[in-house]
Design an enzyme around this catalytic site. Structure first.
Site, short mmCIF file in Angstrom:
data_model
loop_
_atom_site.label_atom_id
_atom_site.label_comp_id
_atom_site.label_asym_id
_atom_site.label_seq_id
_atom_site.Cartn_x
_atom_site.Cartn_y
_atom_site.Cartn_z
N GLY A 45 1.01 -1.28 0.03
CA GLY A 45 0.03 0.04 0.00
C GLY A 45 0.91 1.33 0.10
O GLY A 45 2.06 1.01 0.28
N GLN A 50 2.74 10.03 2.04
CA GLN A 50 4.17 9.61 1.98
C GLN A 50 4.90 9.99 0.81
O GLN A 50 6.17 9.61 0.88
CB GLN A 50 3.93 7.72 1.84
CG GLN A 50 3.16 7.26 3.38
CD GLN A 50 3.22 5.82 3.26
OE1 GLN A 50 2.25 5.32 2.70
NE2 GLN A 50 4.11 5.24 3.77
N CYS A 92 5.76 -0.18 7.46
CA CYS A 92 5.54 0.97 6.90
C CYS A 92 6.54 1.40 6.25
O CYS A 92 7.79 1.55 6.66
CB CYS A 92 5.03 2.19 7.90
SG CYS A 92 4.64 3.61 7.35
N LEU A 93 6.23 1.84 4.78
CA LEU A 93 7.37 2.23 4.03
C LEU A 93 7.90 3.62 4.50
O LEU A 93 9.30 3.90 4.15
CB LEU A 93 7.01 2.29 2.56
CG LEU A 93 6.60 1.23 1.88
CD1 LEU A 93 6.00 1.45 0.59
CD2 LEU A 93 7.50 0.00 1.85
N HIS A 134 -4.79 1.02 7.56
CA HIS A 134 -3.27 1.73 7.86
C HIS A 134 -3.12 2.93 6.72
O HIS A 134 -2.73 4.06 7.06
CB HIS A 134 -2.06 0.53 7.49
CG HIS A 134 -1.04 0.99 7.57
ND1 HIS A 134 0.13 0.63 8.34
CD2 HIS A 134 -0.29 1.79 6.78
CE1 HIS A 134 1.21 1.43 8.18
NE2 HIS A 134 1.14 1.94 7.19
N GLU A 135 -3.64 2.57 5.54
CA GLU A 135 -3.27 3.83 4.44
C GLU A 135 -4.17 4.94 4.81
O GLU A 135 -4.08 6.06 4.36
CB GLU A 135 -3.64 3.33 3.06
CG GLU A 135 -2.75 2.20 2.54
CD GLU A 135 -1.23 2.38 3.06
OE1 GLU A 135 -0.84 3.60 2.79
OE2 GLU A 135 -0.56 1.22 3.12
N HIS A 138 -2.95 7.15 7.27
CA HIS A 138 -1.84 8.10 6.77
C HIS A 138 -2.63 9.21 6.16
O HIS A 138 -2.24 10.65 6.27
CB HIS A 138 -1.47 7.42 5.49
CG HIS A 138 -0.08 6.67 5.79
ND1 HIS A 138 0.90 7.03 6.44
CD2 HIS A 138 0.15 5.35 5.44
CE1 HIS A 138 1.99 6.18 6.42
NE2 HIS A 138 1.46 5.14 5.90
O1 K1U Z 1 1.68 2.45 4.00
C1 K1U Z 1 2.89 1.70 3.86
O2 K1U Z 1 3.78 2.48 4.33
C2 K1U Z 1 2.89 0.46 3.16
C3 K1U Z 1 2.84 -0.74 4.06
C4 K1U Z 1 1.39 -1.33 4.13
C5 K1U Z 1 1.03 -2.23 5.18
C6 K1U Z 1 1.82 -3.50 5.52
C7 K1U Z 1 1.60 -4.00 6.39
C8 K1U Z 1 0.40 -3.87 7.15
C9 K1U Z 1 -0.26 -2.69 6.94
C10 K1U Z 1 -0.19 -2.03 5.91
C11 K1U Z 1 3.68 -1.75 3.45
O3 K1U Z 1 3.36 -2.10 2.33
S1 K1U Z 1 5.36 -2.24 4.34
C12 K1U Z 1 5.73 -3.40 3.40
C13 K1U Z 1 4.87 -4.94 3.24
O4 K1U Z 1 4.19 -4.91 4.17
C14 K1U Z 1 5.30 -5.88 2.37
C15 K1U Z 1 6.12 -5.74 1.34
C16 K1U Z 1 6.32 -6.62 0.41
C17 K1U Z 1 5.62 -7.96 0.31
C18 K1U Z 1 4.63 -7.91 1.24
C19 K1U Z 1 4.50 -6.98 2.24
ZN ZN Z 2 2.55 3.33 6.12
#
Ligand code: K1U
Ligand code: ZN
Length: 171
Positions: A45, A50, A92-93, A134-135, A138
């Site tokens: 996401g 972000q 979270c990225l 989560h998004e 944000h």
């Molecule tokens: O909003 C963001 O920072 C993105 C975040 C979203 C998220 C992840 C996990 C739970 C809730 C919301 C991410 O994508 S973090 C990276 C991640 O979870 C992932 C990366 C590659 C493959 C699978 C998952």
């Molecule tokens: Zn996030």
């Protein structure tokens, strides 16, 4: 175009976003760039703040195996949330390499506008439900660490400040 992802702490990640009033070419470009940035990261996401844009736009694709299912949600609103909750170890990225368990409603129904300006509604479950909440947080200037106790939140914030100092020095 891949856009740089802001790292916490950054005041642009704490500010509630403004609704999108017109689906302009700029909004379409933003959504395309956000999807490209999310897949590149990689993540499941990404929300507009972000990448430093104060607009209520989010993208997601929680399909891990199989054909991609990119989604763009403009002005999303929760219209129903389940009473039962689920716990997921979120990342979270904007807070790289930090993970913590967060409890949220296990299922949510969300209404939004798509890129053609059409209203959409869907009930999300599993990782999709966690991700969309989560998004949407944000878009309200809220991060998953805001659900943690002050000590854990402060520890993660200090790690991110150190990471930003190191990145600024070119490490
Ligand atoms: O909003 C963001 O920072 C993105 C975040 C979203 C998220 C992840 C996990 C739970 C809730 C919301 C991410 O994508 S973090 C990276 C991640 O979870 C992932 C990366 C590659 C493959 C699978 C998952
Ligand atoms: Zn996030």
């Amino acid at each position: 175009m891949i856009r740089p992802i802001l790292i916490h702490p950054d005041p642009r990640l704490k500010k509630p976003c403004a609704p999108v009033t017109d689906i302009t070419d700029e909004v379409k470009r933003l959504a395309a760039d956000m999807l490209e940035t999310m897949y590149d990261a990689p993540g499941v996401g990404l929300a507009a703040p972000q990448v430093g844009v104060n607009k209520r736009v989010l993208v997601m694709d929680c399909i891990k195996d199989g054909p991609p299912e990119p989604m763009v949600l403009i002005n999303p609103e929760t219209v129903w949330a389940s009473e039962d909750v689920s716990t997921y170890e979120e990342g979270c990225l904007s807070i790289p390499e930090q993970y913590a368990e967060v409890k949220r409603p296990a299922a949510v129904t969300v209404r939004w506008t798509d890129l053609d300006g059409a209203p959409q509604e869907r009930t999300f479950e599993g990782l999709w439900a966690t991700c969309v909440q989560h998004e949407m947080d944000h878009l309200d200037g809220k991060l998953f660490i805001d659900y943690l106790g002050p000590l854990k939140r402060q520890m993660i914030t200090r790690k991110m400040e150190k990471l930003k100092r190191e990145r600024a020095r070119g490490f």
